[in-house]
Design a protein around this motif. Structure first.
Motif, PDB file in Angstrom:
ATOM      1  N   VAL A 103       0.849  -1.195   0.000  1.00  0.00           N
ATOM      2  CA  VAL A 103       0.000   0.000   0.000  1.00  0.00           C
ATOM      3  C   VAL A 103       0.884   1.245   0.000  1.00  0.00           C
ATOM      4  CG1 VAL A 103      -1.774   1.307   1.228  1.00  0.00           C
ATOM      5  CG2 VAL A 103      -1.870  -1.191   1.218  1.00  0.00           C
ATOM      6  N   ALA A 104       1.914   1.240   0.834  1.00  0.00           N
ATOM      7  CA  ALA A 104       2.816   2.391   0.922  1.00  0.00           C
ATOM      8  C   ALA A 104       3.434   2.715  -0.436  1.00  0.00           C
ATOM      9  CB  ALA A 104       3.903   2.119   1.954  1.00  0.00           C
ATOM     10  N   ARG A 105       3.875   1.693  -1.148  1.00  0.00           N
ATOM     11  CA  ARG A 105       4.469   1.923  -2.470  1.00  0.00           C
ATOM     12  C   ARG A 105       3.459   2.538  -3.425  1.00  0.00           C
ATOM     13  NH1 ARG A 105       7.135  -3.985  -2.164  1.00  0.00           N
ATOM     14  NH2 ARG A 105       9.023  -3.429  -1.007  1.00  0.00           N
ATOM     15  N   ALA A 106       2.225   2.056  -3.380  1.00  0.00           N
ATOM     16  CA  ALA A 106       1.196   2.586  -4.272  1.00  0.00           C
ATOM     17  C   ALA A 106       0.797   4.012  -3.887  1.00  0.00           C
ATOM     18  CB  ALA A 106      -0.030   1.674  -4.248  1.00  0.00           C
ATOM     19  N   LEU A 107       0.905   4.352  -2.606  1.00  0.00           N
ATOM     20  CA  LEU A 107       0.532   5.697  -2.163  1.00  0.00           C
ATOM     21  C   LEU A 107       1.478   6.772  -2.685  1.00  0.00           C
ATOM     22  CD1 LEU A 107      -0.567   5.182   1.560  1.00  0.00           C
ATOM     23  CD2 LEU A 107      -2.029   5.731  -0.396  1.00  0.00           C
TER      24      LEU A 107
END
Length: 256
Positions: A103-107
């Motif tokens: 999720v962090a990477r996509a954010l």
């Protein structure tokens, strides 16, 4: 099912020693299925089989690092789908867990954002990135997991407020959201209190699983992002019952 292996490993690790009957009840599967999963975990050097169950192999690698590569593509899809529900400019509380790293990477593509991280691996993804204002929430770092938990973390969260809490979870049943430890459950309860809305990310292997510590009733979160196998009619009866309960609780379920 690799997703179930992940959950089984965490249940054994947090119990220290777990029996076939208890694991079967918590996972919503047969003891024969649990026996096969424990045999596979032993083959990987992650548990030791004993009569009627298994014990955890106590090494630092038997935690986040062991699980991080399992179903990475699936977790990446969940991460991208979850990020689409975060509006640029939002203040986000991002939970610990292998899925929330994705999720962090996509954010990063949703910047500008203010993100409070509940884990060191998540913080490492977001540190020094353009458009990301990063806060690492204080607390005790759990060995082998890199997650932040305990009373200090809950106290810090009580002083903050968020537009959205992206919450990972250990288990989901009609009885609600649950976690493997009391410390994790307390942090999640604090996060739910401080956020305007909650978005849960979890692979389908968590459906029908009853973890040790209850977090909240299903309506406490309005949205679950999971993987496409959640719609597989071959899911366990416990998972099917959980999907029906989520629908009854008006929790939107998105599959990636």
């Amino acid at each position: 099912m690799p997703e179930r292996l992940d959950v089984t490993l965490r249940l054994v690790r947090n119990a220290g020693t777990a029996t076939l009957s208890d694991l079967a009840a918590r996972l919503g599967v047969s003891e024969m299925t649990v026996r096969r999963d424990l045999d596979e975990l032993q083959r990987r050097g992650l548990v030791t089989r004993i009569r009627g169950g298994a014990t955890a192999v106590d090494t630092p690698e038997n935690g986040f690092a062991a699980r991080a590569g399992w179903q990475a593509g699936l977790k990446e899809r969940i991460g991208r789908a979850a990020a689409e529900h975060v509006r640029p400019g939002s203040t986000v509380l991002l939970d610990a867990g292998t899925t929330t790293v994705h999720v962090a990477r996509a954010l990063l593509d949703r910047a500008p954002l203010t993100v409070a991280a509940l884990s060191l691996p998540v913080a490492a993804v977001l540190a020094d990135r353009p458009g990301i204002r990063l806060l690492v929430v204080g607390g005790e770092v759990r060995a082998g997991e890199g997650s932040l938990a305990g009373p200090v973390t809950a106290t810090v969260l009580a002083t903050l407020s968020f537009d959205v809490y992206v919450m990972s979870i250990g288990g989901i049943t009609p009885g609600g959201w649950s976690e493997f430890t009391l410390e994790d459950a307390a942090v999640k309860q604090a996060g739910l209190r401080q956020a305007d809305r909650a978005l849960v990310v979890a692979d389908a292997g968590k459906l029908g699983v009853r973890a040790f510590a209850r977090v909240a009733d299903l309506p406490a979160a309005g949205h679950l992002v999971t993987d496409a196998s959640a719609r597989d009619p071959r899911l366990t009866p416990a998972a099917q019952e959980t999907l029906a309960a989520l629908d009854d609780a008006d929790v939107e379920v998105t599959t990636a």
